[in-house]
Every structure is written in structure tokens, then in C-alpha cells.
Design a protein around this motif. Structure first.
Motif, short mmCIF file in Angstrom:
data_model
loop_
_atom_site.label_atom_id
_atom_site.label_comp_id
_atom_site.label_asym_id
_atom_site.label_seq_id
_atom_site.Cartn_x
_atom_site.Cartn_y
_atom_site.Cartn_z
N GLY A 1 -30.14 -20.83 3.33
CA GLY A 1 -28.84 -21.41 3.62
C GLY A 1 -27.91 -21.41 2.42
O GLY A 1 -28.21 -20.85 1.37
N TRP A 2 -26.78 -22.06 2.61
CA TRP A 2 -25.78 -22.15 1.55
C TRP A 2 -26.32 -22.95 0.37
O TRP A 2 -27.01 -23.95 0.54
CB TRP A 2 -24.53 -22.85 2.08
CG TRP A 2 -23.73 -21.98 3.00
CD1 TRP A 2 -23.87 -21.87 4.35
CD2 TRP A 2 -22.68 -21.10 2.63
NE1 TRP A 2 -22.98 -20.97 4.85
CE2 TRP A 2 -22.22 -20.48 3.81
CE3 TRP A 2 -22.08 -20.76 1.43
CZ2 TRP A 2 -21.19 -19.55 3.82
CZ3 TRP A 2 -21.05 -19.84 1.44
CH2 TRP A 2 -20.62 -19.25 2.63
N LYS A 3 -26.00 -22.49 -0.82
CA LYS A 3 -26.38 -23.15 -2.07
C LYS A 3 -25.17 -23.17 -2.99
O LYS A 3 -24.29 -22.32 -2.89
CB LYS A 3 -27.50 -22.39 -2.79
CG LYS A 3 -28.76 -22.23 -2.02
CD LYS A 3 -29.66 -23.41 -2.21
CE LYS A 3 -30.99 -23.12 -1.53
NZ LYS A 3 -31.88 -24.21 -1.60
N VAL A 4 -25.16 -24.11 -3.91
CA VAL A 4 -24.19 -24.07 -4.99
C VAL A 4 -24.84 -23.31 -6.12
O VAL A 4 -25.92 -23.67 -6.59
CB VAL A 4 -23.76 -25.48 -5.45
CG1 VAL A 4 -22.83 -25.39 -6.66
CG2 VAL A 4 -23.09 -26.23 -4.33
N VAL B 1 -16.32 -24.11 -5.92
CA VAL B 1 -16.35 -25.56 -6.08
C VAL B 1 -15.44 -25.93 -7.25
O VAL B 1 -14.59 -26.82 -7.14
CB VAL B 1 -17.79 -26.07 -6.31
CG1 VAL B 1 -17.80 -27.56 -6.60
CG2 VAL B 1 -18.67 -25.72 -5.12
N SER B 2 -15.62 -25.25 -8.39
CA SER B 2 -14.78 -25.47 -9.56
C SER B 2 -15.06 -24.37 -10.58
O SER B 2 -16.07 -23.67 -10.48
CB SER B 2 -15.04 -26.84 -10.20
OG SER B 2 -16.34 -26.91 -10.71
N ALA B 3 -14.16 -24.24 -11.54
CA ALA B 3 -14.35 -23.30 -12.63
C ALA B 3 -13.94 -23.98 -13.94
O ALA B 3 -12.90 -24.64 -13.99
CB ALA B 3 -13.52 -22.04 -12.41
N THR B 4 -14.78 -23.82 -14.94
CA THR B 4 -14.50 -24.38 -16.26
C THR B 4 -14.41 -23.25 -17.27
O THR B 4 -15.26 -22.35 -17.28
CB THR B 4 -15.62 -25.35 -16.69
OG1 THR B 4 -15.74 -26.38 -15.72
CG2 THR B 4 -15.34 -25.96 -18.05
N PHE B 5 -13.37 -23.30 -18.07
CA PHE B 5 -13.20 -22.34 -19.16
C PHE B 5 -13.36 -23.08 -20.47
O PHE B 5 -12.80 -24.17 -20.64
CB PHE B 5 -11.80 -21.72 -19.12
CG PHE B 5 -11.54 -20.86 -17.92
CD1 PHE B 5 -11.82 -19.51 -17.94
CD2 PHE B 5 -11.04 -21.42 -16.76
CE1 PHE B 5 -11.59 -18.72 -16.82
CE2 PHE B 5 -10.81 -20.65 -15.64
CZ PHE B 5 -11.09 -19.29 -15.67
N SER B 6 -14.10 -22.49 -21.40
CA SER B 6 -14.15 -23.05 -22.75
C SER B 6 -13.68 -21.97 -23.71
O SER B 6 -13.89 -20.78 -23.48
CB SER B 6 -15.55 -23.53 -23.11
OG SER B 6 -16.43 -22.45 -23.29
N THR C 1 -22.53 -20.33 -1.90
CA THR C 1 -22.86 -18.96 -1.53
C THR C 1 -24.20 -18.89 -0.80
O THR C 1 -25.03 -19.79 -0.92
CB THR C 1 -22.91 -18.04 -2.78
OG1 THR C 1 -23.15 -16.70 -2.38
CG2 THR C 1 -23.97 -18.50 -3.76
N LEU C 2 -24.37 -17.83 -0.07
CA LEU C 2 -25.65 -17.52 0.56
C LEU C 2 -26.50 -16.63 -0.33
O LEU C 2 -27.67 -16.40 -0.03
CB LEU C 2 -25.41 -16.83 1.91
CG LEU C 2 -24.73 -17.67 2.99
CD1 LEU C 2 -24.30 -16.80 4.17
CD2 LEU C 2 -25.67 -18.77 3.45
N GLU C 3 -25.92 -16.12 -1.40
CA GLU C 3 -26.61 -15.18 -2.29
C GLU C 3 -27.75 -15.85 -3.04
O GLU C 3 -27.61 -16.98 -3.52
CB GLU C 3 -25.63 -14.59 -3.31
CG GLU C 3 -24.49 -13.80 -2.70
CD GLU C 3 -24.95 -12.54 -2.00
OE1 GLU C 3 -25.91 -11.91 -2.47
OE2 GLU C 3 -24.35 -12.19 -0.98
#
Length: 130
Positions: free
Chosen positions: A2-5, A45-50, A99-101
Motif C-alpha cells: 500500500g501507500w507509504k511515506v 507531504v513536504s520538502a526541506t532544503f538546507s 507513494t506506492l513505490e
């Protein structure tokens, strides 16, 4: 299955501390992330840049927000902890996506001088061209 983060990582370097150089590096990194992984902005869900402390000409998230369909993606910019002797002008990205990947299908591009950060990942040694 199933779907996972899942988390997708990547990194690159800018040639200098300018809006143009940072835009070029961030765009190349996000192009690589999107071409190597099935990323639908609606599933992010979100993206963080450093960024390292020597990059302050522009926020990478502001560049990402200009991408098609990224206007509603939650984005955050942070300064990377400084470690003496670490890679300069480095931009890192961490995208959390539904994602399902499986984990084995996720590719983490490390471009330019950032290839040295993860030489153990084969994608880090392969040149990227869109």
C-alpha cells in the motif's frame, strides 16, 4: 503493498553565491529528482532544503515554488550545520512523498561536487542529463 511515506534525498552545489547560480543548481537538482522518481506534486507531504552558510542570495524553496504544480507544496529552507572542512556552497533537499513505490525504486541524485557526499550510491557517480 500500500501507500507509504518515503523520503527522497538529493544534493548539489552552486558555483557561486548568486541568485542565478543557486537557481541553476536547484533547478537541475529538482529536474533530476523528478526524472528519476515518480513524483506527483499532489503526493508530496513536504520538502526541506538546507544550504551551507555561504549561500544566502535566494531561498531554494522560492525557486521550487515556481515549478509547475509546486505552489501548494509545503516547503522549508534551513541552514545546514557548519562543520569545518565540509563541502562548500552545498544545497540539500529532502522530499517526503506518499507513494506506492518500494524503497528500492527510490533514487537519490547527488550532483556536481555533492557526488562526494554519497559515493556509495551508484546514481551519485552517474552524470545527470534531463
Amino acid at each position: 503493498m500500500g501507500w507509504k511515506v518515503r523520503a527522497i534525498r538529493g544534493a548539489t552545489t552552486a558555483s557561486e553565491n548568486s541568485v542565478e547560480a543557486i537557481r541553476e543548481a536547484v533547478t537541475e537538482l529538482l529536474d533530476a529528482l523528478e526524472s528519476l522518481n515518480p513524483i506527483d506534486p499532489d503526493d508530496i507531504v513536504s520538502a526541506t532544503f538546507s544550504v551551507t552558510r555561504d549561500l544566502d542570495a535566494v531561498f531554494p524553496a522560492a525557486i521550487a515554488r515556481e515549478r509547475p504544480h509546486w505552489q501548494n507544496v509545503p516547503l522549508l529552507d534551513v541552514q545546514q550545520m557548519h562543520v569545518e572542512g565540509s563541502l562548500e556552497r552545498c544545497i540539500r533537499c529532502l522530499i517526503q512523498i506518499n507513494t506506492l513505490e518500494p524503497l528500492t525504486a527510490i533514487h537519490h541524485p547527488y550532483l556536481r561536487q555533492a557526488k562526494a557526499l554519497r559515493p556509495d550510491w551508484s546514481i551519485a557517480t552517474a552524470p545527470f542529463s534531463p
